[in-house]
Design an enzyme around this catalytic site. Structure first.
Site, PDB file in Angstrom:
ATOM      1  N   HIS A  82       0.818  -1.227   0.000  1.00  0.00           N
ATOM      2  CA  HIS A  82       0.000   0.000   0.000  1.00  0.00           C
ATOM      3  C   HIS A  82       0.848   1.273   0.000  1.00  0.00           C
ATOM      4  O   HIS A  82       0.577   2.194  -0.766  1.00  0.00           O
ATOM      5  CB  HIS A  82      -0.951   0.017   1.203  1.00  0.00           C
ATOM      6  CG  HIS A  82      -1.905  -1.131   1.218  1.00  0.00           C
ATOM      7  ND1 HIS A  82      -1.590  -2.331   1.821  1.00  0.00           N
ATOM      8  CD2 HIS A  82      -3.138  -1.273   0.685  1.00  0.00           C
ATOM      9  CE1 HIS A  82      -2.610  -3.162   1.668  1.00  0.00           C
ATOM     10  NE2 HIS A  82      -3.559  -2.551   0.973  1.00  0.00           N
ATOM     11  N   GLU A 121       2.463  -1.180   7.692  1.00  0.00           N
ATOM     12  CA  GLU A 121       3.559  -1.260   6.709  1.00  0.00           C
ATOM     13  C   GLU A 121       4.752  -0.382   7.110  1.00  0.00           C
ATOM     14  O   GLU A 121       5.907  -0.759   6.852  1.00  0.00           O
ATOM     15  CB  GLU A 121       3.018  -0.917   5.315  1.00  0.00           C
ATOM     16  CG  GLU A 121       2.034  -1.998   4.844  1.00  0.00           C
ATOM     17  CD  GLU A 121       1.511  -1.835   3.436  1.00  0.00           C
ATOM     18  OE1 GLU A 121       0.789  -2.739   2.972  1.00  0.00           O
ATOM     19  OE2 GLU A 121       1.801  -0.806   2.776  1.00  0.00           O
ATOM     20  N   ARG A 151     -22.856  15.535  14.151  1.00  0.00           N
ATOM     21  CA  ARG A 151     -23.190  16.601  13.201  1.00  0.00           C
ATOM     22  C   ARG A 151     -24.485  16.216  12.505  1.00  0.00           C
ATOM     23  O   ARG A 151     -24.579  15.145  11.905  1.00  0.00           O
ATOM     24  CB  ARG A 151     -22.078  16.772  12.165  1.00  0.00           C
ATOM     25  CG  ARG A 151     -20.847  17.497  12.693  1.00  0.00           C
ATOM     26  CD  ARG A 151     -19.822  17.695  11.585  1.00  0.00           C
ATOM     27  NE  ARG A 151     -18.795  18.652  11.948  1.00  0.00           N
ATOM     28  CZ  ARG A 151     -17.613  18.323  12.503  1.00  0.00           C
ATOM     29  NH1 ARG A 151     -17.327  17.052  12.770  1.00  0.00           N
ATOM     30  NH2 ARG A 151     -16.727  19.260  12.804  1.00  0.00           N
ATOM     31  N   ARG A 161     -16.735  23.208  18.278  1.00  0.00           N
ATOM     32  CA  ARG A 161     -18.024  22.543  18.330  1.00  0.00           C
ATOM     33  C   ARG A 161     -18.921  23.075  19.455  1.00  0.00           C
ATOM     34  O   ARG A 161     -20.049  22.637  19.598  1.00  0.00           O
ATOM     35  CB  ARG A 161     -17.810  21.036  18.445  1.00  0.00           C
ATOM     36  CG  ARG A 161     -17.120  20.394  17.240  1.00  0.00           C
ATOM     37  CD  ARG A 161     -17.927  20.593  15.970  1.00  0.00           C
ATOM     38  NE  ARG A 161     -19.310  20.226  16.172  1.00  0.00           N
ATOM     39  CZ  ARG A 161     -19.770  18.964  16.258  1.00  0.00           C
ATOM     40  NH1 ARG A 161     -18.930  17.953  16.099  1.00  0.00           N
ATOM     41  NH2 ARG A 161     -21.047  18.716  16.472  1.00  0.00           N
TER      42      ARG A 161
HETATM   43  N1  URA Z   1     -11.393  16.503  12.215  1.00  0.00           N
HETATM   44  C1  URA Z   1     -12.398  15.895  12.882  1.00  0.00           C
HETATM   45  O1  URA Z   1     -12.422  14.660  12.997  1.00  0.00           O
HETATM   46  N2  URA Z   1     -13.365  16.681  13.408  1.00  0.00           N
HETATM   47  C2  URA Z   1     -13.379  18.016  13.287  1.00  0.00           C
HETATM   48  O2  URA Z   1     -14.317  18.668  13.756  1.00  0.00           O
HETATM   49  C3  URA Z   1     -12.324  18.628  12.587  1.00  0.00           C
HETATM   50  C4  URA Z   1     -11.339  17.849  12.055  1.00  0.00           C
END
Ligand code: URA
Length: 270
Positions: A8, A86, A174, A230
């Site tokens: 890979h 790897e 989300r 967030r």
């Molecule tokens: N990467 C993630 O997994 N979540 C985010 O909110 C931003 C980058």
């Protein structure tokens, strides 16, 4: 066998010269892997190793001459698990993930960096490697090297526990910005629950990386730039990303450069 090109990642031990590097920096994004090897002040690109499957890898040197690989892990734990397997087979024993992440705590601001000392690992790939209950703990010596580098470079840094999950949308609760409005019941409120548990941030690779480190026997650590807040919004912020990723790269490179040779021995990897 050990000199074979790995299927890979597209290179083998024979491509790594007389003193093959023990250290790798890994990024989800192939462009970041290239920037780390090519464009960050002080690093010297020796050669491109491969662009197989978009898993761009480079052999480079740190400012003190120490060789390292800058490799792409791809997005998420299944891809990362293949690349790490790897890289281990070509002799790598010290791995720093340089990633991006969303903060879930109001004091962990956009543009800052989070160094993960352990992960809440909610990842299917990790279940193929160790039991769910197996700790997803970063190597303490490599993690300290990251903290010391962050202090030296005076970046805005935090250290703590990270939620490492399989999906960017559903798994990180989300709904507004996602095509899927049907969030499963067990994911409603998960961010609030993690916040109350003192978890700092979400990302998608460190948990599996840490479990692999303990099972295989290598030093693993993780630093992420915070590109989404967030507590305010579901959306990543492009301006914050530039600073956060730049700082995460600088800290990881400095930690790789200063990581004490003493800790690059198997007794410190378990
Ligand atoms: N990467 C993630 O997994 N979540 C985010 O909110 C931003 C980058």
């Amino acid at each position: 066998m050990e000199h074979e090109v790995q299927y890979h990642i597209g290179f083998g031990k024979k491509d790594l010269g007389q003193s093959p590097p023990l250290i790798a920096l890994i990024s989800g994004d192939p462009d970041r892997a290239r920037i780390i090897a090519q464009e960050t002040q002080g690093t010297v690109l020796e050669k491109e190793l491969s662009e197989n499957r978009g898993l761009n890898s480079y052999l480079a040197r740190l400012p003190n001459g120490r060789p390292f690989i800058s490799a792409t892990s791809g997005m998420g734990a299944p891809s990362l698990s293949i690349v790490i397997n790897e890289l281990y087979q070509v002799g790598v024993r010290v791995i720093i993930r340089v990633g991006t992440s969303g903060s879930i705590q109001s004091d962990v601001k956009m543009g800052s960096v989070v160094i993960t000392r352990a992960a809440l690992c909610r990842q299917g790939a990790a279940d193929d490697i160790a039991p769910k209950e197996y700790p997803a703990a970063a190597n303490p010596f490599l993690t300290l090297a990251l903290v010391n580098a962050a202090r030296e470079l005076k970046v805005d840094w935090h250290i703590g526990i990270t939620a490492s999950v399989d999906t960017f949308f559903e798994g990180q609760e989300r709904a507004e910005s996602s095509a899927n409005k049907n969030l499963l019941r067990h994911l409603h409120g998960v961010t609030e629950e993690y916040r109350a548990l003192g978890i700092l941030n979400y990302e998608m690779e460190s948990g599996t990386l840490f479990k692999m480190g303990s099972v295989y026997g290598f030093a693993a650590a993780c630093i992420c730039g915070i590109i989404a807040d967030r507590t305010q919004s579901e959306h990543p912020d492009h301006q914050a990303k530039e600073r956060a990723v730049h700082d995460a790269i600088r800290v990881a490179l400095r930690a790789a450069e200063t990581f004490d040779k003493e800790y690059m021995q198997p007794r410190y990897w378990r």
